[in-house]
Design an enzyme around this catalytic site. Sequence first.
Site: not given
Length: 421
Positions: A90, A144, A164, A194, A244
Amino acid sequence: MKLAVVGGGSTYTPELIDGFARLRDTLPVTELVLIDPAAERLDLVGGLARRIFARQGHPGRIVTTADLDAGVEGADAVLLQLRVGGQAAREQDETWPLECGCVGQETTGAGGLAKALRTVPVVLDIAERVRRTSPDAWIIDFTNPVGIVTRALLRAGHKAVGLCNVAIGFQRKFAKLLGVAPAEVHLDHVGLNHLTWETGVRLGGPEGADVLPRLLAEHGEAVAADLRMPRELVDRLGVVPSYYLRYFYLHDEVVRELGRKPSRAAEVAAMERELLAMYGDPALDEKPALLAKRGGAYYSEAAVDLAASLLGGGGSPYQVVNTSNNGTLPFLPDDAVIEVQAAVGAKGAAPLPVAPLDPLYAGLVAHVTAYEDLALDAALRGGRERVFRALLAHPLVGQYAAAEGLTDRLLAHNREHLAWA
């Protein structure tokens, strides 16, 4: 009722455990299996999970294991919350895109593509093993990028629904602002995972009065501040975009901001170390307050609600989920995965009708869906050219030089996770 959680050693898991304990009348779990290859983390999380159940008087049994096949055997539902490559991957997703002047984020843009490429093959392997041992089990995907992962699962014929926490977060915040119970708030929530907008806020259900104009008139400043977007932008849209959308509407500002501060991955990694130390305290028997800063707010309530409805229990009749389009948004292919309100039951999720979407939003939804088509193709078949095509198609990239540079960086940082590379 047996549930299995793949990625059970996540620091998120005590949030989920707390929800199972508090909402046991809605979802009467008799056995909960936490599955994770990271033995030390799993021991810490499993110990806290058992103490939370004990404190709240839950009679269910909690099992921890690294054996996926044994863990999912006989499960009624399997929840996926894994992170291939961990926080280290990440951290890379959030940093190397900035070198090309693009947003660094783990679920959208170039970083989101990298996560999809790492994740889809692993999830499909897990799903096939679930199908062999528990062919009737539902797969609930919280991993995700949820839209792409759920589409991969559905295309392969699995009983899957994506989940989500954005919608339930809005529901809770709006309920507080309006002074009503969360169950009274029904969102006209539409888009892709998102990439969604609240185009209506209804009281009492899908046919209730739309109070979104009043909400924005009376609380627009608070809503905009929570989104970290200008109040003027929210007013001009007349809807509430998800957080987002900030990466799209304020792209260059966000890139500058991300370049000036530590990555979110670094913050989360530090938080996880602290949380795991807390989880090791034998006196701790509830989720710590710090966990609220980790992310995933209300995840447990949403997961319990969805699992209960899929398994024939007492879940809400309408829930926001990720599922096949099937004509709901007529400008998208039927097999696209959209995030909308749906009627959820033992047969799965059936999207509710959606009002025609304003071209301002429909255009972006169609654009990102095209990217997701290419991203899934790259995840399933590999190849540098497929990665490049997906990046070139993404509205947060879209330029030849940037797509070339990002392709090189993505491959360099992810070779150990991509068998074809």
